[in-house]
Scaffold this motif. Structure first.
Motif, PDB file in Angstrom:
ATOM      1  N   ALA A 241     -21.548 -11.653 -20.995  1.00 48.27           N
ATOM      2  CA  ALA A 241     -22.006 -12.850 -20.281  1.00 48.27           C
ATOM      3  C   ALA A 241     -23.365 -13.300 -20.788  1.00 48.27           C
ATOM      4  O   ALA A 241     -23.610 -14.502 -20.973  1.00 48.27           O
ATOM      5  CB  ALA A 241     -22.049 -12.563 -18.787  1.00 48.27           C
ATOM      6  N   ASP A 242     -24.271 -12.355 -21.020  1.00 51.46           N
ATOM      7  CA  ASP A 242     -25.590 -12.715 -21.547  1.00 51.46           C
ATOM      8  C   ASP A 242     -25.464 -13.332 -22.940  1.00 51.46           C
ATOM      9  O   ASP A 242     -26.166 -14.308 -23.264  1.00 51.46           O
ATOM     10  CB  ASP A 242     -26.483 -11.477 -21.609  1.00 51.46           C
TER      11      ASP A 242
ATOM     12  N   ASP B  17     -24.084 -16.826 -22.568  1.00 54.99           N
ATOM     13  CA  ASP B  17     -25.114 -17.687 -21.996  1.00 54.99           C
ATOM     14  C   ASP B  17     -26.151 -18.063 -23.060  1.00 54.99           C
ATOM     15  O   ASP B  17     -26.620 -19.188 -23.129  1.00 54.99           O
ATOM     16  CB  ASP B  17     -25.780 -16.976 -20.821  1.00 54.99           C
TER      17      ASP B  17
ATOM     18  N   VAL C  45     -18.309  -2.635 -16.915  1.00 53.95           N
ATOM     19  CA  VAL C  45     -19.261  -3.485 -16.195  1.00 53.95           C
ATOM     20  C   VAL C  45     -20.421  -3.857 -17.105  1.00 53.95           C
ATOM     21  O   VAL C  45     -20.837  -5.026 -17.168  1.00 53.95           O
ATOM     22  CB  VAL C  45     -19.761  -2.759 -14.926  1.00 53.95           C
ATOM     23  N   GLU C  46     -20.976  -2.883 -17.796  1.00 55.68           N
ATOM     24  CA  GLU C  46     -22.077  -3.150 -18.715  1.00 55.68           C
ATOM     25  C   GLU C  46     -21.634  -4.055 -19.858  1.00 55.68           C
ATOM     26  O   GLU C  46     -22.367  -4.959 -20.276  1.00 55.68           O
ATOM     27  CB  GLU C  46     -22.609  -1.819 -19.270  1.00 55.68           C
TER      28      GLU C  46
ATOM     29  N   ASN D 272     -21.475  -7.591 -18.563  1.00 59.84           N
ATOM     30  CA  ASN D 272     -22.800  -8.194 -18.436  1.00 59.84           C
ATOM     31  C   ASN D 272     -23.361  -8.604 -19.796  1.00 59.84           C
ATOM     32  O   ASN D 272     -23.934  -9.687 -19.952  1.00 59.84           O
ATOM     33  CB  ASN D 272     -23.757  -7.211 -17.758  1.00 59.84           C
TER      34      ASN D 272
END
Length: 280
Positions: A240-241, A244, A233-234, A237
């Protein structure tokens, strides 16, 4: 005294050097090579064929004659004294009579070679006693490509008037052609397929083993049964960051929490009330 002892040491070293020089000249320290074979006719091609057999120099190869009723042992050496017999390339040892016969000499050599074979001929051996018009013996050694070194007795051709010979077969890797390693398109594809199969197999073992461990041992339920759920999960994230940050073209408005501003200090705008405009 010191000068006297130093002179004695120098003279001792000089004697040692002279002794080694005498040994090297006499042939004790001589290094054997295929050049010790004397070709019947000087030929660069035959010399090149002999150079292919360089790893065999100085080795004695022994074979027993099991086909005949007589007990003979044959010894072959490339460009060297077989069994210690001077100039003998191939010798025959009669165990019963305790007699050694020179079949061929490396001072009379012929060499013929192909891609994975060499035919070596030693002539000028001892003469026959009653066969082949008492001509000189001759040895033919057929050297073929094989990973195991082994000498075998082929046959002795002596039932004719002339051109009699002894035939030997020697297997060795020295005459094997060099195999060049080339990666073809098919081999690259097969290698890639093997890597993919191994990768998917490891992934399946990881997922199934991790799921069973989380469910049976840890007692997790739901999505927490996924192995290393918090890490993935980390990781998702963070990925994704990063995506982005790299791919977004316009600057994104940051929330107050990202800018380090407390949301409690923000004043709420007063609501406009229209109650005063209504007639009483």
């Amino acid at each position: 005294m010191k000068v006297f002892s130093s002179c004695r040491g120098i003279s001792f070293l000089m004697w040692i050097m002279a002794f080694h020089l005498v040994l090297s000249v006499s042939g004790v320290y001589s290094v054997k090579s295929t050049k010790d074979c004397k070709l019947l006719s000087h030929s660069p091609l035959q010399q090149k064929v002999l150079e292919r057999l360089e790893p065999l120099v100085g080795k004695n190869f022994t074979a027993e004659d099991k086909a005949s009723n007589e007990s003979y042992t044959y010894v072959f050496q490339l460009c060297g004294d077989a069994g210690g017999a001077p100039n003998a390339g191939v010798i025959q040892v009669d165990k019963k009579a305790q007699k050694t016969t020179v079949i061929g000499k490396y001072t009379h050599t012929q060499a013929i070679g192909g891609s994975d074979w060499v035919m070596l001929i030693y002539t000028n051996g001892e003469k026959y006693d009653a066969h082949c018009n008492k001509e000189e013996r001759k040895a033919i050694i057929m050297i073929s490509c094989d990973r195991n070194s082994k000498l075998e007795v082929g046959l002795e051709e002596r039932e004719k008037e002339e051109n009699c010979f002894y035939l030997f077969e020697l297997d060795t890797s020295s005459v094997c052609p060099v195999i060049e390693s080339k990666l073809s398109t098919g081999s690259i594809i097969s290698t890639g397929s093997i890597i993919l199969i191994i990768g998917f197999s490891l992934l399946a073992v990881y997922l199934v083993g991790g799921f069973l461990y989380q469910r049976v041992i840890v007692g997790a339920k739901g999505v927490e049964q996924f192995p290393n759920y918090a890490f993935w999960v980390e990781f998702g994230n963070l990925a994704a960051d990063g995506c982005d940050f790299v791919c977004r073209s316009r600057k994104r408005e940051e929330s107050p929490a990202y800018r380090g501003e407390a949301t409690d200090n923000l004043q709420e705008e007063p609501e406009e009330r229209d109650d005063q405009l209504l007639p009483m």
